[in-house]
Design an enzyme around this catalytic site. Sequence first.
Site, mmCIF file in Angstrom:
data_model
loop_
_atom_site.group_PDB
_atom_site.id
_atom_site.type_symbol
_atom_site.label_atom_id
_atom_site.label_comp_id
_atom_site.label_asym_id
_atom_site.label_seq_id
_atom_site.Cartn_x
_atom_site.Cartn_y
_atom_site.Cartn_z
ATOM 1 N N PRO A 99 5.288 2.846 -8.431
ATOM 2 C CG PRO A 99 3.395 1.557 -7.968
ATOM 3 C CD PRO A 99 4.884 1.470 -8.141
ATOM 4 C CD GLN A 151 -1.268 1.578 -7.605
ATOM 5 O OE1 GLN A 151 -1.293 2.766 -7.897
ATOM 6 N NE2 GLN A 151 -2.136 1.041 -6.747
ATOM 7 C CG HIS A 204 2.342 1.766 0.318
ATOM 8 N ND1 HIS A 204 1.419 1.144 -0.481
ATOM 9 C CD2 HIS A 204 2.208 3.094 0.047
ATOM 10 C CE1 HIS A 204 0.760 2.042 -1.192
ATOM 11 N NE2 HIS A 204 1.224 3.235 -0.905
HETATM 12 C C1 LIG Z 1 4.566 10.088 -2.358
HETATM 13 C C2 LIG Z 1 4.294 8.625 -2.541
HETATM 14 C C3 LIG Z 1 3.133 8.219 -3.193
HETATM 15 C C4 LIG Z 1 2.876 6.864 -3.377
HETATM 16 N N1 LIG Z 1 1.756 6.480 -4.073
HETATM 17 C C5 LIG Z 1 1.547 5.165 -4.317
HETATM 18 C C6 LIG Z 1 0.454 4.752 -5.124
HETATM 19 O O1 LIG Z 1 -0.335 5.568 -5.591
HETATM 20 N N2 LIG Z 1 0.296 3.417 -5.337
HETATM 21 C C7 LIG Z 1 1.153 2.472 -4.825
HETATM 22 O O2 LIG Z 1 0.979 1.274 -5.058
HETATM 23 N N3 LIG Z 1 2.211 2.853 -4.077
HETATM 24 C C8 LIG Z 1 2.420 4.153 -3.822
HETATM 25 N N4 LIG Z 1 3.524 4.530 -3.089
HETATM 26 C C9 LIG Z 1 4.449 3.505 -2.592
HETATM 27 C C10 LIG Z 1 5.547 3.215 -3.624
HETATM 28 O O3 LIG Z 1 5.053 2.540 -4.741
HETATM 29 C C11 LIG Z 1 6.657 2.332 -3.005
HETATM 30 O O4 LIG Z 1 6.074 1.184 -2.427
HETATM 31 C C12 LIG Z 1 7.488 3.072 -1.962
HETATM 32 O O5 LIG Z 1 7.647 4.428 -2.280
HETATM 33 C C13 LIG Z 1 8.848 2.419 -1.841
HETATM 34 O O6 LIG Z 1 9.558 2.916 -0.761
HETATM 35 P P1 LIG Z 1 10.677 4.074 -0.887
HETATM 36 O O7 LIG Z 1 9.935 5.338 -1.163
HETATM 37 O O8 LIG Z 1 11.289 4.043 0.466
HETATM 38 O O9 LIG Z 1 11.604 3.695 -2.007
HETATM 39 C C14 LIG Z 1 3.779 5.887 -2.871
HETATM 40 C C15 LIG Z 1 4.933 6.310 -2.221
HETATM 41 C C16 LIG Z 1 5.196 7.655 -2.048
HETATM 42 C C17 LIG Z 1 6.467 8.060 -1.356
#
Ligand SMILES: Cc1cc2nc3c(=O)[nH]c(=O)nc-3n(C[C@H](O)[C@H](O)[C@H](O)COP(=O)(O)O)c2cc1C
Length: 366
Positions: free
Chosen positions: A80, A130, A269
């Site tokens: 998400p 989420q 995250h």
């Molecule tokens: C731009 C961005 C926005 C994100 N927004 C959310 C969010 O709204 N809710 C959430 O649970 N995780 C959020 N995440 C975390 C992602 O769900 C995930 O944990 C993370 O991107 C995984 O790592 P990676 O980008 O290195 O693959 C976000 C990540 C990014 C990069």
Amino acid sequence: MSTSAIHSAEDARRLARRRLPWMVFDYIDGAAGAEAGAARDRAALDALTLRPRILRDVSDRSLSTTLFGKPAQRPFGIAPMGMCNLASPGADLMLARLAARYSVPLGVSTVASTPMEEMIEVAQGNAWFQLYFSGDGAGTFKLAERARDAGYETLVLTVDVPEVGRRPRELRHGFTMPFRIGPRQFLDFALHPRWSLSTLAQGRPQMANFQMAGYSFDRTESRAKANWDTLARLRDMWRGNLVVKGVLDPEDAVALKEAGVDAIQVSSHGARQLDSAPAPISALSDIRKAVGAGYPLFYDSGLRSGEDALKALVTGADFVFFGRIMQFAIAARGEAGLGQLWDVLSDEMSIALAQIGATSVEAAKV
Ligand SMILES: Cc1cc2nc3c(=O)[nH]c(=O)nc-3n(C[C@H](O)[C@H](O)[C@H](O)COP(=O)(O)O)c2cc1C
């Protein structure tokens, strides 16, 4: 083949960096603090190896798996992410169509830029909502009820944002949601006309789940009031699958299992919250030991290739999720770019399986 095609996640990132305004690129790419956590994740994944095995007839391979009892064509899905339409207009729906095509889950963020109802429809049911707890929690439970009414069967409660992490790259650009356009942003957008003409022409992306009456959300509002009682209340009201995302501690994992949570997502995250957090891939093996075999464990953070994903799967995850790189592929080359990166990730995993003498992820785990 064109030299600007996407052959790796790093290709997608490089192309996205050229096209996106600095503010948007740094929002997606950035991590907490000095970004030592992001470097630690990378180093830990690189330090893991996969051992080649030979002469095992690996000609007939499959990447299919099952998830909450349903078939999925890949052992990886889409994490998400809030405000994906900043990467490109329509990015959310591109991700939804991809999820539908491969029967893999798309995480639909609380702060998605497309309403949750449209997302699950376009994803043909392959969407998980989420949830962020925020303020006193009243809006949170309303959102969960709305997700249930929209047909979501799986709810992902993200617990690693008691406060939004400090991300200097975002702060330097004055990034807010919804974002303001001051002189600094104006210059940035003027220097990236392709993005500006397409994205701003469609109207600034919004936190679409809050455009309806009765909902409000402030991204900077504290989420710190959530506690184990909140989880128990959510478990009571949510009959579907409940996943808790953002777990790095084995004791927490055991407590979640005992609280009746259906699956745990080990995640930092994407290193966006606590710069000093342990590398989640190292936490994964400890958490697997703590919860025992057979308990559903998911993983995200730092995965940049099909080989990375395979490492997380053999380390103890049942399913994994890609984050940022999906948005980079879209920013780089739109929906075609997303498809290219998906194929790259699939090929990388399939070829790695062959190298280690396995015909499926299940076989790779033994
Ligand atoms: C731009 C961005 C926005 C994100 N927004 C959310 C969010 O709204 N809710 C959430 O649970 N995780 C959020 N995440 C975390 C992602 O769900 C995930 O944990 C993370 O991107 C995984 O790592 P990676 O980008 O290195 O693959 C976000 C990540 C990014 C990069």
